[in-house]
Design an enzyme around this catalytic site. Structure first.
Site: not given
Ligand code: TYD
Length: 131
Positions: A50
């Site tokens: 992303h």
């Molecule tokens: P995400 O950043 O989407 O991880 P990736 O891109 O590696 O799949 O995060 C995964 C989940 O964690 C998403 O549902 C949101 C949550 N999250 C938080 O609640 N707070 C945060 O600071 C981060 C980075 C993620």
């Protein structure tokens, strides 16, 4: 816009064990609003995939190693992080993916914003259109 880059951190070498540190707006070019970490990544998994509209990040391999693949929409570059005394600065507006995590690797991420789902661009075509 600032460019992605590897930033070396201070290293206090000591027979008792080494120490490094990060001060916001000094070693990294932003104020830290959030810290999170990624761990227990099963072999072959990747994270990220992303871009952020407004978040700058700094990524450190506190333990083990992994690759961060950055894509500015024109070219891709892979950075291997495998030491705790340097990290990768990733400014907003760059597509990024984290791959090839070693067993027991630990990724520390410092971010310039509190978590907000609307800050994510999760569709690659939307990312290209946003540039
Ligand atoms: P995400 O950043 O989407 O991880 P990736 O891109 O590696 O799949 O995060 C995964 C989940 O964690 C998403 O549902 C949101 C949550 N999250 C938080 O609640 N707070 C945060 O600071 C981060 C980075 C993620």
């Amino acid at each position: 816009m600032e460019a992605p880059r590897i930033i070396q951190l201070p290293r206090i070498l000591d027979k008792r064990g080494n120490l490094s540190f990060i001060e916001e707006c000094s070693h990294i070019p932003f104020k830290i609003e959030r810290t999170y970490w990624i761990y227990d990544v099963p072999g072959g998994e990747s994270r990220g995939g992303h871009a952020y509209r407004n978040t700058d990040e700094f990524i450190v391999a506190l333990s083990g190693s992994f690759d961060v693949v950055l894509d500015n929409g024109i070219e891709k570059k892979t950075y291997t992080l495998n030491r705790s005394y340097y990290g990768l600065y990733v400014p907003k507006g760059i597509w990024r993916e984290m791959t090839d995590f070693s067993t027991n690797s630990l990724a520390l991420l410092l971010a310039s914003t509190p978590y907000e789902a609307s800050d994510y661009i999760r569709d690659y075509n939307d990312f290209i259109l946003s540039r």
